[in-house]
Design a protein around this motif. Structure first.
Motif, PDB file in Angstrom:
ATOM      1  N   GLY A 211     -40.565  18.320  -3.168  1.00 24.26           N
ATOM      2  CA  GLY A 211     -41.267  17.653  -2.351  1.00 24.26           C
ATOM      3  C   GLY A 211     -41.378  15.967  -2.710  1.00 24.26           C
ATOM      4  N   GLY A 212     -41.238  15.745  -4.016  1.00 25.52           N
ATOM      5  CA  GLY A 212     -41.177  14.472  -4.362  1.00 25.52           C
ATOM      6  C   GLY A 212     -42.576  13.682  -3.647  1.00 25.52           C
ATOM      7  N   VAL A 213     -42.594  12.303  -3.601  1.00 25.18           N
ATOM      8  CA  VAL A 213     -43.485  11.621  -3.493  1.00 25.18           C
ATOM      9  C   VAL A 213     -43.863  11.718  -1.795  1.00 25.18           C
ATOM     10  CG1 VAL A 213     -44.230   9.072  -2.889  1.00 25.18           C
ATOM     11  CG2 VAL A 213     -42.936   9.973  -5.057  1.00 25.18           C
ATOM     12  N   CYS A 214     -42.650  12.006  -1.172  1.00 27.16           N
ATOM     13  CA  CYS A 214     -43.191  12.179   0.516  1.00 27.16           C
ATOM     14  C   CYS A 214     -43.270  13.627   0.835  1.00 27.16           C
ATOM     15  CB  CYS A 214     -41.886  11.419   1.262  1.00 27.16           C
ATOM     16  SG  CYS A 214     -41.569   9.848   0.765  1.00 27.16           S
ATOM     17  N   GLY A 215     -43.519  14.626   0.193  1.00 27.44           N
ATOM     18  CA  GLY A 215     -43.412  15.935   0.727  1.00 27.44           C
ATOM     19  C   GLY A 215     -44.795  16.269   0.894  1.00 27.44           C
ATOM     20  N   ASN A 216     -44.878  17.625   1.328  1.00 28.05           N
ATOM     21  CA  ASN A 216     -46.311  18.364   1.614  1.00 28.05           C
ATOM     22  C   ASN A 216     -47.044  17.325   2.675  1.00 28.05           C
ATOM     23  OD1 ASN A 216     -48.106  20.268   1.405  1.00 28.05           O
ATOM     24  ND2 ASN A 216     -49.178  19.313  -0.171  1.00 28.05           N
ATOM     25  N   THR A 217     -46.377  16.961   4.064  1.00 28.11           N
ATOM     26  CA  THR A 217     -47.122  16.316   5.038  1.00 28.11           C
ATOM     27  C   THR A 217     -47.078  17.249   6.229  1.00 28.11           C
ATOM     28  OG1 THR A 217     -45.303  15.023   5.725  1.00 28.11           O
ATOM     29  CG2 THR A 217     -46.576  14.235   4.171  1.00 28.11           C
ATOM     30  N   TYR A 218     -47.479  16.824   7.309  1.00 36.22           N
ATOM     31  CA  TYR A 218     -47.278  17.624   8.546  1.00 36.22           C
ATOM     32  C   TYR A 218     -45.764  17.787   9.104  1.00 36.22           C
ATOM     33  CZ  TYR A 218     -46.018  13.454  11.360  1.00 36.22           C
ATOM     34  OH  TYR A 218     -45.473  12.315  11.830  1.00 36.22           O
ATOM     35  N   ALA A 219     -45.041  16.611   8.779  1.00 38.37           N
ATOM     36  CA  ALA A 219     -43.596  16.836   8.936  1.00 38.37           C
ATOM     37  C   ALA A 219     -42.596  17.050   7.822  1.00 38.37           C
ATOM     38  CB  ALA A 219     -42.966  15.535   9.546  1.00 38.37           C
ATOM     39  N   SER A 220     -43.225  16.801   6.552  1.00 33.08           N
ATOM     40  CA  SER A 220     -42.257  16.900   5.320  1.00 33.08           C
ATOM     41  C   SER A 220     -42.763  18.068   4.379  1.00 33.08           C
ATOM     42  CB  SER A 220     -42.303  15.432   4.694  1.00 33.08           C
ATOM     43  OG  SER A 220     -41.971  14.579   5.363  1.00 33.08           O
ATOM     44  N   GLY A 221     -41.559  18.920   4.128  1.00 36.98           N
ATOM     45  CA  GLY A 221     -41.959  20.205   3.427  1.00 36.98           C
ATOM     46  C   GLY A 221     -42.005  19.923   2.041  1.00 36.98           C
ATOM     47  N   THR A 222     -42.014  20.820   0.962  1.00 35.95           N
ATOM     48  CA  THR A 222     -42.151  20.718  -0.347  1.00 35.95           C
ATOM     49  C   THR A 222     -40.806  21.215  -1.009  1.00 35.95           C
ATOM     50  OG1 THR A 222     -43.219  22.951  -0.527  1.00 35.95           O
ATOM     51  CG2 THR A 222     -44.728  20.851  -0.217  1.00 35.95           C
ATOM     52  N   GLY A 223     -39.542  20.805  -0.456  1.00 30.47           N
ATOM     53  CA  GLY A 223     -38.486  21.175  -0.987  1.00 30.47           C
ATOM     54  C   GLY A 223     -37.656  22.597  -0.510  1.00 30.47           C
ATOM     55  N   LEU A 224     -36.903  23.252  -1.593  1.00 34.79           N
ATOM     56  CA  LEU A 224     -36.244  24.505  -1.003  1.00 34.79           C
ATOM     57  C   LEU A 224     -37.241  25.633  -1.446  1.00 34.79           C
ATOM     58  CD1 LEU A 224     -32.671  23.508  -1.631  1.00 34.79           C
ATOM     59  CD2 LEU A 224     -33.815  23.966   0.462  1.00 34.79           C
ATOM     60  N   ASP A 225     -38.024  25.557  -2.202  1.00 34.25           N
ATOM     61  CA  ASP A 225     -38.705  26.739  -2.785  1.00 34.25           C
ATOM     62  C   ASP A 225     -39.350  27.579  -1.692  1.00 34.25           C
ATOM     63  OD1 ASP A 225     -39.875  28.559  -4.507  1.00 34.25           O
ATOM     64  OD2 ASP A 225     -41.491  27.327  -5.212  1.00 34.25           O
ATOM     65  N   GLY A 226     -39.206  28.690  -1.670  1.00 27.43           N
ATOM     66  CA  GLY A 226     -39.455  29.636  -0.505  1.00 27.43           C
ATOM     67  C   GLY A 226     -38.543  29.706   0.788  1.00 27.43           C
ATOM     68  N   ILE A 227     -38.004  28.735   0.857  1.00 28.20           N
ATOM     69  CA  ILE A 227     -37.015  28.653   2.086  1.00 28.20           C
ATOM     70  C   ILE A 227     -35.365  29.066   1.669  1.00 28.20           C
ATOM     71  CG2 ILE A 227     -35.911  27.065   3.506  1.00 28.20           C
ATOM     72  CD1 ILE A 227     -38.006  25.143   3.203  1.00 28.20           C
TER      73      ILE A 227
END
Length: 259
Positions: free
Chosen positions: A212-228
C-alpha cells in the motif's frame, strides 16, 4: 530527424550488458537502495527512525531498539538513515529485493538461504524460452510505469532477454501489478487475472503493490495485492521518492532514463 535520434546515432550502441556481467554498466551506479542494518547497537530510548518513517516500516522494542524492518513497506526515502544517531541504519546500494514469500521481506538476524538465488532458479525453471507480461496499473502515481517504460528503451532493451509486454491477458505468462489496488481497479484486476491461461503468475511491483505504500489504506486505496491475488514475486521499492542527500535514489533520476 530529431535531435535525440542524431545524438543516439552519434554515440552508437549503448545497451547495458547487465545481468550477464554483474560488473557492467547496469544503469544503477551511485543509486540509493534499501537501508542496511549494521551491527551497531541502537541508542537506548531513541525512537527517531520510527518517528520519521512515513510508511510505518520500522518497529522498535520496549527499550527503543530496532526490532523489525519491513522492506515490503520501505520506500528507500533514507529518512531513517539520516535520523539514526548510532549508525544502526546505514545507506546501501541494494535495490534488487524480489522474493517469493512476503515474509522474506521482513528483516531478521538469521535470514537463512538467499531468497534472491531461490527466486532466480524458480523463474528459470518456469519460463525457459520467453516471458510475456500483462501490466495492470491498479492505482499508482505512474512512477513505476515510467520505470517499466524505460525497460524498453535502447539502454535496457528488455527484448534481448526474451521478455515482452503484451496487451492481451490471454497471451500473458505473468501479471505485473503496480499501485495500491484501488476500489475502482479491483474488479478489472481480477478480470485480467481470470482471463490469463494457467498457470497464473503474479508479480507485485513496487511498495504500493506490496503493502500500500504511502498512499494506501484509505477509503479508496487498498493495501496492495495481499489477500486479493496469489502473488508469486514480491518486489518492493519506490522510484518516486528522492532522498534528502545529493545521491540518486532507486533509478528515478537515472541519467540514462532522461536521455
Amino acid at each position: 530527424m530529431s535531435l535525440w535520434t542524431l545524438r543516439g546515432l552519434g554515440q552508437g550502441i549503448a545497451t547495458t550488458n547487465w545481468p550477464e556481467k554483474a560488473d557492467g554498466d547496469s544503469g544503477q551506479q551511485e543509486t540509493l537502495g534499501m537501508p542496511r542494518i549494521s551491527a551497531e547497537r541502537c541508542s537506548d530510548s531513541c525512537r527517531r527512525c520510527e518517528e520519521v518513517c512515513p510508511t510505518q516500516a520500522i518497529r522498535l522494542d520496549t527499550r527503543g531498539h530496532l526490532a523489525s524492518l519491513d522492506y515490503g513497506r520501505c520506500i528507500a526515502c533514507q529518512l531513517c538513515v539520516e535520523a539514526c544517531p548510532s549508525g544502526t541504519l546505514q545507506a546501501s546500494d541494494e535495490w534488487a529485493f524480489g522474493v517469493r514469500e512476503r515474509a522474506d521481506l521482513q528483516w531478521s538476524l538469521d535470514p537463512g538461504a538467499l531468497a534472491g538465488e531461490k527466486l532466480a532458479a524458480h523463474i528459470e525453471k518456469s519460463f525457459r524460452g520467453s516471458l510475456h507480461i500483462r501490466h495492470v496499473d491498479a492505482g499508482s502515481c505512474n512512477g513505476c510505469e515510467s520505470e517499466l517504460q524505460a525497460l524498453n528503451n535502447p539502454f535496457y532493451n528488455l527484448h534481448r532477454l526474451g521478455i515482452f509486454f503484451t496487451a492481451s491477458p490471454r497471451a500473458a505468462d505473468l501479471l505485473l501489478v503496480t499501485g495500491t489496488v484501488t476500489a475502482a481497479m479491483r474488479e478489472p484486476l481480477l478480470a485480467t487475472w481470470q482471463a490469463m491461461p494457467e498457470p497464473h503468475r503474479v508479480l507485485a511491483c513496487g511498495t504500493c503493490a506490496v503493502s500500500g505504500g504511502v498512499c494506501g489504506n484509505t477509503y479508496a486505496s487498498g493495501t496492495g495485492l495481499d489477500g486479493i491475488l496469489p502473488v508469486d514475486i514480491w518486489l518492493p521499492g519506490c522510484p518516486r521518492i528522492r532522498p534528502p542527500s545529493s545521491r540518486r535514489c532507486c533509478c528515478c533520476s537515472n541519467a540514462s532514463h532522461s536521455a
